[in-house]
Design an enzyme around this catalytic site. Sequence first.
Site, mmCIF file in Angstrom:
data_model
loop_
_atom_site.group_PDB
_atom_site.id
_atom_site.type_symbol
_atom_site.label_atom_id
_atom_site.label_comp_id
_atom_site.label_asym_id
_atom_site.label_seq_id
_atom_site.Cartn_x
_atom_site.Cartn_y
_atom_site.Cartn_z
ATOM 1 N N GLU A 113 33.890 36.514 29.973
ATOM 2 C CA GLU A 113 32.594 35.376 30.446
ATOM 3 C C GLU A 113 32.308 34.634 29.139
ATOM 4 O OE1 GLU A 113 30.414 37.085 33.958
ATOM 5 O OE2 GLU A 113 30.408 38.588 32.228
ATOM 6 N N GLU A 133 35.210 44.201 36.777
ATOM 7 C CA GLU A 133 33.875 44.613 37.068
ATOM 8 C C GLU A 133 33.869 45.497 38.273
ATOM 9 O OE1 GLU A 133 32.799 41.348 34.368
ATOM 10 O OE2 GLU A 133 34.192 41.597 35.884
#
Length: 258
Positions: A113, A133
């Site tokens: 990210e 995740e």
Amino acid sequence: MYQTLLTNKENGILTITVNRPDKLNALNKTVMEEISMAVDEVCKDETIKAAIITGAGPKSFVAGADISEFIGLTVEEGKALAKKGQDVFFKIENAPKPIIACVNGFALGGGCELAMACHFRLASDNAKFGQPEVNLGLLPGYGGTQRLTQLIGKGRAIELMITGNMIDAATALQFGLVNYVVPQEELHGKALSILQVVLTKAPIAVAKCIAAANAVFSEKQDGFDVEVNAFGECFATADKVEGTTAFLEKRKPVFKGE
């Protein structure tokens, strides 16, 4: 100045290195706060013209968030954590000066990210990217669901997110996630060579290119309007006069960011 970052300024380019190699440079609260401070420094310091973000050591750019900080959070605390992370990464994305990610190893979770928040990415040939995740019962929370989809398309992004699989540097290049893949020892030099070209251009025009490109994905702005306004505003700059005059006089322009 920083506990978790190393910074080095050379020829107007600030290199920001996340320095927690024993933790594969994982993002914790301090790292996020310091990245935010470093980006503020890039934006405000007139002697800094561009920046590179990378990770310490040969193994990892940033291998994710520090999961120990996730334990015991409530729904509202989880939302606040994601919002804070998004705000830091928006600051990178909307910086008026180019910020390039040099991905030297693992860029997973929050690390992927962070790389995607930069204006573009270069990867070493040992780089690995992923949003794993789901393996924690979570999803990317620092803008990853949005930027991954923007950069590589919905189908590929959803597959990566719901499998938690990693992709290598060659695949990242094929998908358009990175601009270049080079041997690790050439990574920083490649970024510098690109930025040295950028630094010969008009800084105001460069900033407006970034803003207009970001507007493509903004629901609050019409990107074409942003472009029209930015184009018009450039006509009030000394750099536009210098650039057009130099072109007609068949010489190289000397831009001052005015």
